[in-house]
Scaffold this motif. Structure first.
Motif, PDB file in Angstrom:
ATOM      1  N   UNK A 674       0.814  -1.207   0.000  1.00 21.18           N
ATOM      2  CA  UNK A 674       0.000   0.000   0.000  1.00 21.18           C
ATOM      3  C   UNK A 674       0.850   1.260   0.000  1.00 21.18           C
ATOM      4  N   UNK A 675       0.178   2.436  -0.143  1.00 23.01           N
ATOM      5  CA  UNK A 675       0.860   3.729  -0.192  1.00 23.01           C
ATOM      6  C   UNK A 675       0.214   4.660   0.825  1.00 23.01           C
ATOM      7  N   UNK A 676       1.059   5.413   1.532  1.00 25.04           N
ATOM      8  CA  UNK A 676       0.542   6.386   2.498  1.00 25.04           C
ATOM      9  C   UNK A 676       1.243   7.709   2.297  1.00 25.04           C
ATOM     10  N   UNK A 677       0.574   8.775   2.678  1.00 29.81           N
ATOM     11  CA  UNK A 677       1.215  10.098   2.623  1.00 29.81           C
ATOM     12  C   UNK A 677       0.585  11.029   3.646  1.00 29.81           C
ATOM     13  N   UNK A 678       1.422  11.931   4.151  1.00 32.55           N
ATOM     14  CA  UNK A 678       0.974  12.987   5.038  1.00 32.55           C
ATOM     15  C   UNK A 678       0.869  14.267   4.216  1.00 32.55           C
ATOM     16  N   UNK A 679      -0.310  14.886   4.221  1.00 33.32           N
ATOM     17  CA  UNK A 679      -0.501  16.152   3.516  1.00 33.32           C
ATOM     18  C   UNK A 679      -0.527  17.262   4.569  1.00 33.32           C
ATOM     19  N   UNK A 680       0.570  18.015   4.637  1.00 33.58           N
ATOM     20  CA  UNK A 680       0.742  19.049   5.650  1.00 33.58           C
ATOM     21  C   UNK A 680       0.459  20.437   5.077  1.00 33.58           C
ATOM     22  N   UNK A 681       0.586  20.573   3.745  1.00 32.94           N
ATOM     23  CA  UNK A 681       0.516  21.892   3.095  1.00 32.94           C
ATOM     24  C   UNK A 681      -0.850  22.142   2.475  1.00 32.94           C
ATOM     25  N   UNK A 704      -4.579   3.265  -0.820  1.00 33.70           N
ATOM     26  CA  UNK A 704      -3.895   4.535  -0.561  1.00 33.70           C
ATOM     27  C   UNK A 704      -4.553   5.217   0.633  1.00 33.70           C
ATOM     28  N   UNK A 705      -3.742   5.678   1.569  1.00 38.08           N
ATOM     29  CA  UNK A 705      -4.240   6.429   2.722  1.00 38.08           C
ATOM     30  C   UNK A 705      -3.558   7.788   2.771  1.00 38.08           C
ATOM     31  N   UNK A 706      -4.353   8.843   2.880  1.00 39.87           N
ATOM     32  CA  UNK A 706      -3.835  10.210   2.982  1.00 39.87           C
ATOM     33  C   UNK A 706      -4.208  10.765   4.357  1.00 39.87           C
ATOM     34  N   UNK A 707      -3.202  11.307   5.056  1.00 42.30           N
ATOM     35  CA  UNK A 707      -3.399  11.831   6.413  1.00 42.30           C
ATOM     36  C   UNK A 707      -3.235  13.345   6.351  1.00 42.30           C
ATOM     37  N   UNK A 708      -4.341  14.088   6.531  1.00 45.64           N
ATOM     38  CA  UNK A 708      -4.328  15.553   6.421  1.00 45.64           C
ATOM     39  C   UNK A 708      -4.165  16.164   7.806  1.00 45.64           C
ATOM     40  N   UNK A 709      -3.141  16.978   7.945  1.00 40.98           N
ATOM     41  CA  UNK A 709      -2.865  17.565   9.246  1.00 40.98           C
ATOM     42  C   UNK A 709      -2.530  19.049   9.103  1.00 40.98           C
ATOM     43  N   UNK A 710      -2.818  19.830  10.123  1.00 40.07           N
ATOM     44  CA  UNK A 710      -2.606  21.274  10.161  1.00 40.07           C
ATOM     45  C   UNK A 710      -3.107  21.934   8.874  1.00 40.07           C
ATOM     46  N   UNK A 711      -2.240  22.634   8.101  1.00 36.67           N
ATOM     47  CA  UNK A 711      -2.714  23.393   6.942  1.00 36.67           C
ATOM     48  C   UNK A 711      -3.337  22.494   5.877  1.00 36.67           C
ATOM     49  N   UNK A 712      -2.946  21.240   5.882  1.00 32.75           N
ATOM     50  CA  UNK A 712      -3.513  20.305   4.906  1.00 32.75           C
ATOM     51  C   UNK A 712      -5.012  20.103   5.058  1.00 32.75           C
ATOM     52  N   UNK A 713      -5.552  20.412   6.249  1.00 23.66           N
ATOM     53  CA  UNK A 713      -6.997  20.286   6.451  1.00 23.66           C
ATOM     54  C   UNK A 713      -7.794  21.172   5.502  1.00 23.66           C
ATOM     55  N   UNK A 784      -8.395   6.388   0.921  1.00 22.43           N
ATOM     56  CA  UNK A 784      -8.845   6.665   2.281  1.00 22.43           C
ATOM     57  C   UNK A 784      -8.249   7.983   2.743  1.00 22.43           C
ATOM     58  N   UNK A 785      -9.095   8.926   3.153  1.00 21.76           N
ATOM     59  CA  UNK A 785      -8.644  10.234   3.614  1.00 21.76           C
ATOM     60  C   UNK A 785      -8.965  10.375   5.097  1.00 21.76           C
ATOM     61  N   UNK A 786      -7.929  10.672   5.884  1.00 26.05           N
ATOM     62  CA  UNK A 786      -8.084  10.790   7.336  1.00 26.05           C
ATOM     63  C   UNK A 786      -7.681  12.191   7.760  1.00 26.05           C
ATOM     64  N   UNK A 787      -8.552  12.855   8.503  1.00 27.60           N
ATOM     65  CA  UNK A 787      -8.252  14.174   9.055  1.00 27.60           C
ATOM     66  C   UNK A 787      -7.741  13.997  10.483  1.00 27.60           C
ATOM     67  N   UNK A 814      -3.148   6.376  11.430  1.00 24.52           N
ATOM     68  CA  UNK A 814      -2.288   6.542  10.263  1.00 24.52           C
ATOM     69  C   UNK A 814      -1.113   5.566  10.295  1.00 24.52           C
ATOM     70  N   UNK A 815      -0.473   5.438  11.460  1.00 25.00           N
ATOM     71  CA  UNK A 815       0.685   4.563  11.569  1.00 25.00           C
ATOM     72  C   UNK A 815       0.315   3.104  11.286  1.00 25.00           C
ATOM     73  N   UNK A 816      -0.898   2.725  11.648  1.00 28.37           N
ATOM     74  CA  UNK A 816      -1.350   1.370  11.341  1.00 28.37           C
ATOM     75  C   UNK A 816      -1.311   1.113   9.835  1.00 28.37           C
ATOM     76  N   UNK A 817      -1.695   2.150   9.068  1.00 25.13           N
ATOM     77  CA  UNK A 817      -1.688   2.005   7.608  1.00 25.13           C
ATOM     78  C   UNK A 817      -0.271   1.978   7.049  1.00 25.13           C
ATOM     79  N   UNK A 818       0.659   2.724   7.691  1.00 25.59           N
ATOM     80  CA  UNK A 818       2.038   2.738   7.185  1.00 25.59           C
ATOM     81  C   UNK A 818       2.692   1.373   7.304  1.00 25.59           C
ATOM     82  N   UNK A 819       2.243   0.577   8.290  1.00 24.26           N
ATOM     83  CA  UNK A 819       2.796  -0.762   8.461  1.00 24.26           C
ATOM     84  C   UNK A 819       2.508  -1.642   7.245  1.00 24.26           C
ATOM     85  N   UNK A 820       1.442  -1.303   6.514  1.00 26.98           N
ATOM     86  CA  UNK A 820       1.053  -2.102   5.355  1.00 26.98           C
ATOM     87  C   UNK A 820       1.592  -1.509   4.053  1.00 26.98           C
TER      88      UNK A 820
END
Length: 827
Positions: A674-681, A704-713, A784-787, A814-820
């Motif tokens: 799988x693929x994961x990414x943190x969207x901070x911007x 694919x899992x995208x983790x939106x944090x801070x400005x990425x929200x 999958x999009x996670x805020x 999010x970390x659970x998804x990164x393991x995969x």
């Protein structure tokens, strides 16, 4: 001896002339037609262009000579009536063949001027490659152009009945066809959810179409034409068909002082008589009160025009003895493999007119499912909430649509109700129908609604409800649920619902859904009779929901087309043909089975194959087209080919190889994929990059899992957000941050917003989706999009502000998804 003059031939005028002669053998009858042809099969013109009708002569129902020989009617073609002198009871005529003008008197005058195609003042609209289709002359021009120029690409402007018929016939000639429609759907008489089924069918035929877009200009470029759309897109083509619509051609009668209705048509009374007692009117140009609303409308259909011609002739000869009751606009069209029909009024029209109504959608089979070849249909009816009086119906299917819509139209014209639908006695045998015909079934479902045994909710109503106050209950099988479901729904199979009643919340509104509505109804009755009263069945089930909430348009499908050495256009990338291998292929017939039948059949049959062996399965359920692709992706089997013809979907599946153990004892299937990414911007360019990567990965079948944090929200905020109570800092942050994805700025060269505007315009010109469209595509593709909950709390962002489909979670989620995953990005 009476003298009757008729202006205009074709359906209405020619019918009136023939009826006049049968009623009065000694009258003088003159018919003027400014064109060359008096009676032709107007509705057959697209099929002659597409070579379905081979012989041009078959379009010509009558000629001036045959009319004269059999009916003794003086037919004068290429002669146009230029003026009506009501006081003198004369008409002034110009002979276009000779150039002379003369005057003819009448005792009674019948006007049938018809309608003219709408041709808006768009730049380049008079180019030689742009055509309208209204008569035989237009048909000859289009046919000659196709034979001489051999265009490979065609654009149809307007997606009404004629527009789609032309799209099909040009497609049959081997052209790449693009449809451009200003509205958000094709075929205006249909309601949106019914049109959505047509959209999905067009996709299976590789027809490109743009919705909610219009034409700005037609620009000649070398040997082709460039169609510039209002969105900025540009389409290259060699042929354009304008099918924007028609309007009554009433200048002649208006100049004569005859009264027009508010909608521009010729106003007539119940005898089809104008405000001049010696002048009658009929056909496309007249306006007559609608049987349901009483408002004046035009009806651009051949059937009503023919009936009007007969009534007018009777009233002219025998006095005003016959009345016209109006038309409910019953129409039907072939759109590739499906038949689309409507009668009466659509929901959107009833709503506009302020008429209270209930709608109901059912799905079923054209005939008994146990008899081979049963094909699916969708039938929607609209009726009055208290009395059950019918207002309208729409139907889409492969077989038997015509006879069903005719039955409903007959009941509707008789001011009938849903109870009349129940009582219709139809001819039944397994090859033709079921013991309960679809029309009967529609009446039974409507009665359940009126009697309170069933509460229904439409897909549109359901989408507006607060998810916190409802429970979505999927009562299909777990296999169906896994293939696709409404976000946030719980799955309890209908056959197990009695033993799992405790899992259904009693403090929320329950929205039950199944594949098409039947199992949902059964589940709803179980729940309601066990004390859970706020239960609603989703009208049309998941099938209707999926069609309407998915992407409707079909853009840019010809981007990868190429012209091969044989001068034919092929779709996809040029690849070498693989020599036929010695595969064992078995054939499985799943036609007539409704979802999940085809997939369950596929699962059981593939289980009996050895790796490398192939299976050809045929199914008639349209959902199989998507389901088989999802099933193969999920199970590791290979989809070799997928085709749809005449409503039958054929899929060839190759059973996948067993996974062998890799070094270290791990199997290939167990390695991270799988693929994961943190969207901070929240920079526009960075948001675009993240969505491009996410969609690309999803298209290869990866999770694919995208983790939106801070400005990425800010990237995943709704465009239309509800009002939310916030504290002082939350309000401050909200005012300083972008409102949604459409408000994002570039990280460099933003130039006070000019840069982002230039970027969006550039993306449009290069046919690159906007970031908003990419987000929707990503969600549709299962990304999958996670805020981040912590970031939401700090930034003052509430769940209600985020787009539907986004989950709320923390770092652990999010970390659970990164393991995969074997790829983790920070953007």
């Amino acid at each position: 001896m009476a003298k009757y003059v008729i202006i205009g031939g074709v359906a209405g005028g020619a019918t009136a002339a023939a009826r006049l002669r049968r009623l009065d053998e000694h009258a003088e009858i003159i018919m003027f037609e400014r064109g060359q042809y008096i009676s032709y099969a107007n509705c057959g013109l697209p099929y002659y262009i597409g070579d379905t009708i081979k012989e041009r002569e078959k379009l010509l129902v009558q000629t001036p000579e045959s009319f004269k020989a059999r009916l003794n009617v003086d037919v004068r073609v290429l002669q146009e009536v230029m003026k009506i002198n009501r006081a003198e009871k004369t008409v002034e005529i110009k002979n276009h063949a000779t150039g002379e003008s003369y005057v003819e008197s009448y005792d009674k005058l019948i006007v049938s001027p018809g309608a003219e195609p709408v041709r808006p003042p768009i730049e380049g609209i008079n180019h030689a490659s742009i055509f309208t289709l209204r008569n035989v002359h237009d048909t000859d021009k289009i046919k000659a152009f196709c034979n001489e120029k051999k265009p490979r690409r065609a654009v149809v402007i307007g997606a009404g009945f004629i527009g789609l018929e032309m799209a099909e016939n040009l497609h049959e000639l081997g052209m790449d066809v693009t449809i451009v429609e200003m509205a958000n759907q094709v075929m205006a008489p249909l309601d949106y959810e019914m049109a959505a089924e047509v959209h999905q069918h067009l996709k299976t035929k590789n027809v490109e179409f743009y919705l909610k877009d219009g034409v700005n200009a037609f620009q000649p470029v070398a040997d082709h034409l460039k169609v510039v759309l209002q969105s900025g897109r540009e389409i290259e083509t060699e042929l354009v068909i304008l099918s924007i619509g028609v309007r009554p051609e009433t200048k002649l009668v208006k100049d004569a002082g005859l009264e027009l209705a508010e909608n521009g048509g010729i106003k007539v009374n119940e005898y089809l008589q104008t405000n001049d007692e010696n002048i009658y009117a009929l056909g496309d140009a007249i306006a007559f009160p609608h049987p349901i609303t009483g408002k004046y409308v035009n009806t651009y259909l051949a059937g009503p025009a023919n009936k009007q011609g007969r009534i007018v002739a009777d009233n002219v000869v025998t006095g005003n003895t016959r009345t016209y009751k109006g038309a409910i606009a019953t129409a039907i069209a072939k759109v590739f493999d499906i038949t689309v029909a409507s009668t009466g009024m659509a929901a959107k029209t009833l709503k506009k007119e302020g008429i209270d109504y209930i709608s109901s959608i059912i799905h079923g089979s054209s005939h008994a499912g146990y008899y081979p070849g049963a094909m699916p249909y969708t039938l929607k009816i609209l009726f009055q909430p208290k009395t059950g009086k019918l207002f309208g119906a729409q139907m889409i299917g492969y077989e038997g649509v015509d006879k069903r819509i005719d039955l409903v139209a007959t009941v509707l014209m008789k001011n009938g109700t849903i109870y009349d639908l129940q009582e219709i006695e139809h001819a039944y045998a397994p090859p033709y129908s079921s013991a309960k015909d679809p029309v009967n079934q529609a009446g039974f479902v409507a009665e359940n609604i009126l009697m309170g045994r069933l509460k229904v909710i439409t897909w549109r109503e359901a989408s507006k409800l607060d998810s916190r106050n409802i429970c979505l209950l999927d009562v299909r099988t777990p296999e169906e649920h896994e293939l696709g479901h409404i976000e946030g729904s719980i799955n309890i199979e209908v056959d197990k619902i009695r033993e799992r009643l405790a899992e259904v919340p009693r403090d929320k509104k329950i929205i039950v859904y199944c594949g098409v509505g039947l199992r949902g109804y059964i589940a709803a009755r179980v729940l309601m009779q066990n004390g859970i009263t706020e239960v609603y069945n989703l009208s049309g089930g998941y099938k209707t929901y999926e069609h309407t909430t998915g992407k409707q348009s079909n853009e840019d499908i010809f981007e990868s087309s190429y012209i091969a050495h044989d001068s034919n256009i092929y779709r996809g990338k040029p690849v070498e043909k693989i020599a036929a291998a010695n595969f064992k292929t078995i054939e499985v017939d799943a036609c007539g089975l409704q979802c999940p039948g085809p997939i369950l059949k596929l699962k059981s049959e593939v289980a009996n194959l050895k790796p490398g062996e192939r299976l050809l399965q045929k199914a008639s359920d349209p959902g199989f087209m998507k389901d088989v692709q999802s099933w193969c992706n999920m199970t590791g089997n290979k989809l070799i080919s997928l085709d749809s013809k005449a409503g039958i979907i054929s899929a060839v599946i190759e059973k996948g190889e067993e996974k062998k153990a890799a070094s270290g004892g791990a199997t290939i299937a167990n390695l991270p994929q799988n693929k994961t990414m943190v969207v901070f911007s929240d920079d526009l360019d960075r948001a675009l990059a993240s969505m491009v990567i996410a969609n690309g990965a999803a298209s290869t079948g990866k999770d694919v899992t995208m983790f939106f944090t801070f400005w990425g929200l800010n990237v995943i905020k709704k465009q239309e957000k509800p009002k939310v109570e916030k504290d002082f800092m939350g309000n401050m942050f909200g005012k300083m941050m972008p409102d949604n994805a459409g408000s994002l700025k570039l990280s460099k060269m933003n130039m006070f917003g000019m840069g982002s505007m230039m970027m969006k315009k550039r993306m449009l010109s290069k046919k690159v989706d906007s970031v908003e469209d990419m987000i929707k595509t990503a969600l549709d593709n299962g990304v999958r999009m996670i805020a981040c909950q912590m970031s939401m709390d700090v930034m003052g962002v509430s769940k209600e502000e985020l787009i539907d489909g986004v989950e709320i979670g923390g770092v652990a989620t999010y970390l659970e998804e990164t393991e995969k995953s074997n790829l983790n990005l920070f953007i």
